[in-house]
Scaffold this active site. Structure first.
Site, PDB file in Angstrom:
ATOM      1  N   ASP A  73       0.870  -1.021  -0.005  1.00 12.96           N
ATOM      2  CA  ASP A  73       0.024   0.120  -0.169  1.00 12.96           C
ATOM      3  C   ASP A  73       0.906   1.206  -0.115  1.00 12.96           C
ATOM      4  O   ASP A  73       2.157   1.025   0.352  1.00 12.96           O
ATOM      5  CB  ASP A  73      -0.793   0.124   1.210  1.00 12.96           C
ATOM      6  CG  ASP A  73      -1.641   1.219   1.557  1.00 12.96           C
ATOM      7  OD1 ASP A  73      -2.225   1.909   0.789  1.00 12.96           O
ATOM      8  OD2 ASP A  73      -1.389   1.830   2.690  1.00 12.96           O
TER       9      ASP A  73
ATOM     10  N   ASP B 117      -0.088   4.884   1.076  1.00 13.16           N
ATOM     11  CA  ASP B 117      -0.389   5.917   2.048  1.00 13.16           C
ATOM     12  C   ASP B 117      -0.545   5.295   3.400  1.00 13.16           C
ATOM     13  O   ASP B 117      -1.205   4.582   3.674  1.00 13.16           O
ATOM     14  CB  ASP B 117      -1.739   6.604   1.821  1.00 13.16           C
ATOM     15  CG  ASP B 117      -1.769   7.352   0.389  1.00 13.16           C
ATOM     16  OD1 ASP B 117      -0.666   8.298   0.405  1.00 13.16           O
ATOM     17  OD2 ASP B 117      -2.609   7.256  -0.429  1.00 13.16           O
TER      18      ASP B 117
END
Length: 227
Positions: free
Chosen positions: A13, A15
């Site tokens: 991922d 963020d």
């Protein structure tokens, strides 16, 4: 299901996992809420973090009864974030660990809820680092159903030519953990301590919960150990 200990590919991922952008989203969300004298509370934050952008915006607008559509909220936020994103710094240990995998020839990809333009702004000062992903970055606007749906991780696995079952995902948010598990991947969660304390049950789905990448032992998942 048990975690796969013979991992062939790794999906990150972005963020809150690779880049410390969550505080920037928080600042922008609060700036919009300020106009209507509303508080972007931790209760709302924990239900927004990591989700598909439109789902997060809908939750904010509906929870606080803001006089705008979720679509408008995102447009306004985009303007605010434009200048904030290039300041994003790497999360602890993220740079070193991703480069380690790249150097050892492990296929790696990024799966982010953010849209392509936002991704470009965030990577403005990290071109060198993110070149190791060879363009294997799936953004939220490339899938119909965003996190917590599994689509984005299935797409990322396909991009690097590895079955989802043989991929390990690194995530900070419960929506991402849920999405990765639904895709059939193994998952390591590296959550914000405050959010972990509020969402303990939802993080329980992860195969492993760590404080940072520095605590991760690749050899436990069949990946090359750090030297």
């Amino acid at each position: 299901t048990m975690a796969n200990t013979k991992i062939k590919g790794v999906i990150f991922d972005m963020d809150g996992t690779l880049l410390d952008t969550e505080p920037l989203y928080g600042q922008a969300n609060q700036a919009i809420c300020d106009r209507f004298s509303k508080i972007y509370s931790t209760e709302i934050l924990v239900n927004v973090i990591g989700k598909a952008e439109i789902l997060g915006a809908r939750h904010i607008v509906e929870s606080l009864q803001l006089p705008m559509t979720p679509e408008n909220f995102l447009v306004e936020r985009e303007h605010l974030l434009e200048d904030l994103f290039p300041n994003a710094k790497p999360m602890k240990g993220a740079l070193e660990f991703s480069k380690h995998l790249h150097e050892k020839g492990i296929p790696i990809a990024v799966a982010t809820s953010a849209n392509r333009h936002a991704v470009e702004r965030k990577l403005l000062n990290h071109q060198d680092w993110f070149s190791i992903f060879n363009g294997n970055i799936i953004s939220g606007d490339q899938v119909v159903h965003g996190k917590p749906a599994p689509d984005i991780f299935i797409a990322a696995a396909k991009l690097i030519g590895i079955a989802p079952e043989d991929c390990l995902v690194f995530e900070d948010a419960t929506s991402g953990v849920t999405a990765a598990k639904a895709a059939g991947c193994s998952v390591v969660a590296i959550p914000d301590p405050l959010i972990l304390s509020m969402k303990k049950d939802e993080y329980a789905k992860a195969d492993l919960i760590l404080e940072s990448f520095d605590d991760f032992k690749p050899e436990n998942f069949g990946l090359p150990e750090r030297t």
